[in-house]
Design a protein around this motif. Structure first.
Motif, PDB file in Angstrom:
ATOM      1  N   GLN A 116       0.734  -1.041   0.213  1.00 29.09           N
ATOM      2  CA  GLN A 116       0.075   0.105   0.162  1.00 29.09           C
ATOM      3  C   GLN A 116       0.603   1.369  -0.028  1.00 29.09           C
ATOM      4  O   GLN A 116       1.705   0.999   0.425  1.00 29.09           O
ATOM      5  N   VAL A 117       0.793   2.051  -0.750  1.00 28.66           N
ATOM      6  CA  VAL A 117       1.006   3.797  -0.927  1.00 28.66           C
ATOM      7  C   VAL A 117       0.298   4.997  -0.632  1.00 28.66           C
ATOM      8  O   VAL A 117      -0.775   4.681  -1.166  1.00 28.66           O
ATOM      9  N   HIS A 118       0.036   5.405   0.385  1.00 26.01           N
ATOM     10  CA  HIS A 118      -1.266   6.690   1.404  1.00 26.01           C
ATOM     11  C   HIS A 118       0.250   7.819   0.383  1.00 26.01           C
ATOM     12  O   HIS A 118       0.988   7.929   1.832  1.00 26.01           O
ATOM     13  N   VAL A 119      -0.283   8.577  -0.283  1.00 24.86           N
ATOM     14  CA  VAL A 119       0.609   9.889   0.076  1.00 24.86           C
ATOM     15  C   VAL A 119      -0.461  11.063   0.237  1.00 24.86           C
ATOM     16  O   VAL A 119      -1.933  10.730  -0.128  1.00 24.86           O
ATOM     17  N   SER A 120      -0.186  11.621   1.396  1.00 26.55           N
ATOM     18  CA  SER A 120      -1.621  12.077   2.029  1.00 26.55           C
ATOM     19  C   SER A 120      -0.542  13.317   3.276  1.00 26.55           C
ATOM     20  O   SER A 120       0.312  12.666   3.306  1.00 26.55           O
ATOM     21  N   SER A 121      -1.347  14.343   3.188  1.00 30.32           N
ATOM     22  CA  SER A 121      -0.507  15.704   4.141  1.00 30.32           C
ATOM     23  C   SER A 121      -1.096  14.951   5.516  1.00 30.32           C
ATOM     24  O   SER A 121      -1.059  16.023   6.595  1.00 30.32           O
TER      25      SER A 121
END
Length: 121
Positions: A116-121
């Motif tokens: 899983q890759v999760h890109v979030s601020s």
């Protein structure tokens, strides 16, 4: 038949980087072209990048060109996906796959379990 194991996924802020690895066991990785696919919730699995058996030919989805780099180390039976300048829309489960060089799901016979890759601020 080759078995594939992905690693390197995680949570990262927009603009950040991750390097995914795909390690092969059971067969020599050099016998296969390798691809990275990704699948976001509610969307179809999408080719991200692929690389020929010896690494001389590479391909990328337009959305990742200039940001992602695929490479392979046949001596260590590992393929990498370097992901830079990550965007929220890169969020997905990333899968590596082994088979013949091509852009279709059906070109690849062996699949990893995904990371899983999760890109979030």
């Amino acid at each position: 038949q080759v078995q594939l194991l992905e690693s390197g996924g995680g949570l990262v802020q927009p603009g950040g980087s991750l390097r995914l690895s795909c390690a092969a066991t059971g067969s020599t990785l050099a016998n296969y072209a390798i691809a990275w696919f990704r699948q976001a919730p509610g969307k179809e699995r999408q080719l991200v990048a692929n690389i020929s058996k010896r690494g001389g030919v590479k391909g990328y989805h337009d959305s990742v060109k200039g940001r992602f780099t695929i490479s392979r180390d046949n001596a260590n039976d590992t393929v990498y996906l370097q992901m830079d300048s990550l965007k929220p829309e890169d969020t997905a489960i990333y899968y590596c796959a082994a088979g013949r060089y091509g852009n279709q799901l059906s070109d690849y016979d062996s699949w990893g379990q995904g990371t899983q890759v999760h890109v979030s601020s």
